[in-house]
Design an enzyme around this catalytic site. Sequence first.
Site, PDB file in Angstrom:
ATOM      1  N   ALA A 131      81.014  28.519   6.452  1.00 45.85           N
ATOM      2  CA  ALA A 131      82.130  29.417   6.792  1.00 45.85           C
ATOM      3  C   ALA A 131      82.489  30.313   5.615  1.00 45.85           C
ATOM      4  O   ALA A 131      82.962  29.831   4.581  1.00 45.85           O
ATOM      5  CB  ALA A 131      83.362  28.610   7.206  1.00 45.85           C
ATOM      6  N   ILE A 158      81.750  29.360  -5.610  1.00 46.78           N
ATOM      7  CA  ILE A 158      83.092  29.419  -6.182  1.00 46.78           C
ATOM      8  C   ILE A 158      83.049  29.944  -7.633  1.00 46.78           C
ATOM      9  O   ILE A 158      82.492  29.294  -8.533  1.00 46.78           O
ATOM     10  CB  ILE A 158      83.793  28.036  -6.101  1.00 46.78           C
ATOM     11  N   GLU A 243      93.804  41.179  -4.506  1.00 49.15           N
ATOM     12  CA  GLU A 243      92.413  40.845  -4.849  1.00 49.15           C
ATOM     13  C   GLU A 243      91.517  42.059  -4.590  1.00 49.15           C
ATOM     14  O   GLU A 243      90.683  42.428  -5.414  1.00 49.15           O
ATOM     15  CB  GLU A 243      91.965  39.657  -3.990  1.00 49.15           C
ATOM     16  N   GLY A 340      64.841  56.556 -14.619  1.00 49.63           N
ATOM     17  CA  GLY A 340      63.423  56.236 -14.462  1.00 49.63           C
ATOM     18  C   GLY A 340      63.176  54.754 -14.729  1.00 49.63           C
ATOM     19  O   GLY A 340      64.050  53.914 -14.465  1.00 49.63           O
TER      20      GLY A 340
HETATM   21  C1  LIG Z   1      79.042  35.828  -6.733  1.00 47.75           C
HETATM   22  C2  LIG Z   1      79.955  35.353  -5.664  1.00 47.75           C
HETATM   23  C3  LIG Z   1      81.218  34.894  -5.999  1.00 47.75           C
HETATM   24  C4  LIG Z   1      82.080  34.411  -5.003  1.00 47.75           C
HETATM   25  N1  LIG Z   1      83.295  33.866  -5.354  1.00 47.75           N
HETATM   26  C5  LIG Z   1      84.022  33.207  -4.420  1.00 47.75           C
HETATM   27  C6  LIG Z   1      85.186  32.469  -4.790  1.00 47.75           C
HETATM   28  O1  LIG Z   1      85.587  32.432  -5.955  1.00 47.75           O
HETATM   29  N2  LIG Z   1      85.844  31.792  -3.820  1.00 47.75           N
HETATM   30  C7  LIG Z   1      85.441  31.794  -2.515  1.00 47.75           C
HETATM   31  O2  LIG Z   1      86.070  31.141  -1.691  1.00 47.75           O
HETATM   32  N3  LIG Z   1      84.345  32.493  -2.129  1.00 47.75           N
HETATM   33  C8  LIG Z   1      83.621  33.186  -3.048  1.00 47.75           C
HETATM   34  N4  LIG Z   1      82.488  33.874  -2.677  1.00 47.75           N
HETATM   35  C9  LIG Z   1      82.087  33.869  -1.283  1.00 47.75           C
HETATM   36  C10 LIG Z   1      82.266  35.200  -0.580  1.00 47.75           C
HETATM   37  O3  LIG Z   1      83.617  35.499  -0.419  1.00 47.75           O
HETATM   38  C11 LIG Z   1      81.492  35.102   0.764  1.00 47.75           C
HETATM   39  O4  LIG Z   1      80.117  35.078   0.445  1.00 47.75           O
HETATM   40  C12 LIG Z   1      81.815  36.247   1.689  1.00 47.75           C
HETATM   41  O5  LIG Z   1      83.137  36.160   2.167  1.00 47.75           O
HETATM   42  C13 LIG Z   1      80.862  36.292   2.896  1.00 47.75           C
HETATM   43  O6  LIG Z   1      80.770  35.058   3.510  1.00 47.75           O
HETATM   44  P1  LIG Z   1      79.313  34.426   3.839  1.00 47.75           P
HETATM   45  O7  LIG Z   1      78.544  34.433   2.562  1.00 47.75           O
HETATM   46  O8  LIG Z   1      79.513  33.136   4.521  1.00 47.75           O
HETATM   47  O9  LIG Z   1      78.640  35.465   4.809  1.00 47.75           O
HETATM   48  P2  LIG Z   1      78.770  35.489   6.399  1.00 47.75           P
HETATM   49  O10 LIG Z   1      80.180  35.367   6.788  1.00 47.75           O
HETATM   50  O11 LIG Z   1      77.805  34.509   6.956  1.00 47.75           O
HETATM   51  O12 LIG Z   1      78.276  36.960   6.704  1.00 47.75           O
HETATM   52  C14 LIG Z   1      76.889  37.326   6.810  1.00 47.75           C
HETATM   53  C15 LIG Z   1      76.830  38.777   7.290  1.00 47.75           C
HETATM   54  O13 LIG Z   1      77.443  38.873   8.575  1.00 47.75           O
HETATM   55  C16 LIG Z   1      78.457  39.854   8.546  1.00 47.75           C
HETATM   56  N5  LIG Z   1      79.553  39.482   9.436  1.00 47.75           N
HETATM   57  C17 LIG Z   1      80.220  38.291   9.503  1.00 47.75           C
HETATM   58  N6  LIG Z   1      81.172  38.352  10.439  1.00 47.75           N
HETATM   59  C18 LIG Z   1      81.123  39.597  10.983  1.00 47.75           C
HETATM   60  C19 LIG Z   1      81.859  40.276  11.995  1.00 47.75           C
HETATM   61  N7  LIG Z   1      82.862  39.679  12.627  1.00 47.75           N
HETATM   62  N8  LIG Z   1      81.528  41.547  12.294  1.00 47.75           N
HETATM   63  C20 LIG Z   1      80.511  42.165  11.645  1.00 47.75           C
HETATM   64  N9  LIG Z   1      79.797  41.585  10.679  1.00 47.75           N
HETATM   65  C21 LIG Z   1      80.087  40.307  10.349  1.00 47.75           C
HETATM   66  C22 LIG Z   1      78.929  39.895   7.107  1.00 47.75           C
HETATM   67  O14 LIG Z   1      79.595  41.104   6.823  1.00 47.75           O
HETATM   68  C23 LIG Z   1      77.612  39.736   6.370  1.00 47.75           C
HETATM   69  O15 LIG Z   1      76.979  40.960   6.302  1.00 47.75           O
HETATM   70  C24 LIG Z   1      81.659  34.422  -3.645  1.00 47.75           C
HETATM   71  C25 LIG Z   1      80.395  34.931  -3.320  1.00 47.75           C
HETATM   72  C26 LIG Z   1      79.541  35.363  -4.292  1.00 47.75           C
HETATM   73  C27 LIG Z   1      78.167  35.842  -3.893  1.00 47.75           C
END
Ligand SMILES: Cc1cc2nc3c(=O)[nH]c(=O)nc-3n(C[C@H](O)[C@H](O)[C@H](O)COP(=O)(O)OP(=O)(O)OC[C@H]3O[C@@H](n4cnc5c(N)ncnc54)[C@H](O)[C@@H]3O)c2cc1C
Length: 381
Positions: A131, A158, A243, A340
């Site tokens: 999630a 995280i 944020e 480049g």
């Molecule tokens: C370097 C890094 C640091 C982070 N730091 C934190 C942190 O400190 N704390 C924390 O809690 N999280 C953190 N995150 C997590 C980040 O917030 C999530 O990766 C992000 O919210 C997306 O969630 P997901 O990776 O599960 O992607 P998903 O929700 O699985 O999404 C996959 C794709 O589907 C698309 N999508 C999903 N739902 C929809 C919709 N309804 N309509 C259209 N498109 C959709 C998304 O836009 C994306 O392109 C971090 C992530 C990274 C990579």
Amino acid sequence: MIPRTVFSEEHEQFRDTVRKFLEKEAAPFHSQWEKDGQVDRALWTKAGEMGFLCPQAPEAYGGLEVDFGYNAIIDEEIARAGLTGIGWGLHSDIAVPYIVNYGSEEQKQKYLPKCISGEIVTAIAMTEPGAGSDLQGVRTTAIKKDDHYLLNGSKTFITNGQHADLVIVVAKTNPEAGAAGTSLLLVEADSPGFKKGTNLEKIGMKAQDTSELFFDDVKVPADNLLGAEGQGFIYLMQELPQERLSVALGAIANAEAALGWTLNYVRERKAFGRAIAGFQNTQFKLAELDAELTAMRVFTDRCLELHYERKLDVATAAKAKLLTTDFQCKLLDECVQLHGGFGYMWEYPIARSWADARVQRIYAGTNEIMKLIISRELLKE
Ligand SMILES: Cc1cc2nc3c(=O)[nH]c(=O)nc-3n(C[C@H](O)[C@H](O)[C@H](O)COP(=O)(O)OP(=O)(O)OC[C@H]3O[C@@H](n4cnc5c(N)ncnc54)[C@H](O)[C@@H]3O)c2cc1C
């Protein structure tokens, strides 16, 4: 670039101090920290001594109690210098404000002074392996038993995960109630049953520690509930504009710096007997980028002003995050092209920024989720 009016003389003096500190204490070591996968922990306490952590926090707990412009300056200076390993923004702009805004007096007294001094590093754990965008799908549970909550589940991606001493965990205290059953808990990293996973290997932001976290029957004292039970989602919605503004400010500061590095490069680099700045393609690319950058800067500064007045709404912050991070990635890609092959070499800041920036469109809510927020507001009856 048109002059900025969002910062006072005091702000700019503070910027000077932050810039000098980063030049001395962070820039020379950042490449090594990228190899280590994290910054030196001592940087946090040094920053605390300088008043760079949680500048908005009330004086009563040791903070400077100043406006968000000071946070903005720190975010901008880190982004401008490409020092993406430094997780102060997550701490000062995102995690600690939950304690300031929703914490009990006891929680504030216990945690805030150490968050401000850098003795405590914070993280916020929303995302789970199953999630991310859909936070209602969070499966971590915190079930009340007598004087504590029993916390079970796991989180991933995280930020500050390795360094964190205190984590704000999003969990279901009432799993049947959906969003209304979601709460925030303050979880200390040395709690029995709380384990940190390995430091995740990323394609950019390599000096930023990012981890999985595991909770196995962690007993969290009931007093560590943040705010009221079942209000977690509402708190998240209230805090997310700040944020997203931080992300937007960082995006523009980094884009501006990258344009500067590129201007220098195209003046120096020669091809076909002339500086590449002499080609009309180079001039037009740079002019387009500069024009867009100017517009983005004005818009983000207006968002910052609105935030000073506590009027930055969720949809406007989403617009800022969407536009600036898409633009930052576009600008960096064009600038890598103008460099480049050297633009692809890690030793060049443009290459690092290009890799570091990609995540800006993913975290703090993906840019698709920003579009959902904006369109929901547009189509509201
Ligand atoms: C370097 C890094 C640091 C982070 N730091 C934190 C942190 O400190 N704390 C924390 O809690 N999280 C953190 N995150 C997590 C980040 O917030 C999530 O990766 C992000 O919210 C997306 O969630 P997901 O990776 O599960 O992607 P998903 O929700 O699985 O999404 C996959 C794709 O589907 C698309 N999508 C999903 N739902 C929809 C919709 N309804 N309509 C259209 N498109 C959709 C998304 O836009 C994306 O392109 C971090 C992530 C990274 C990579």
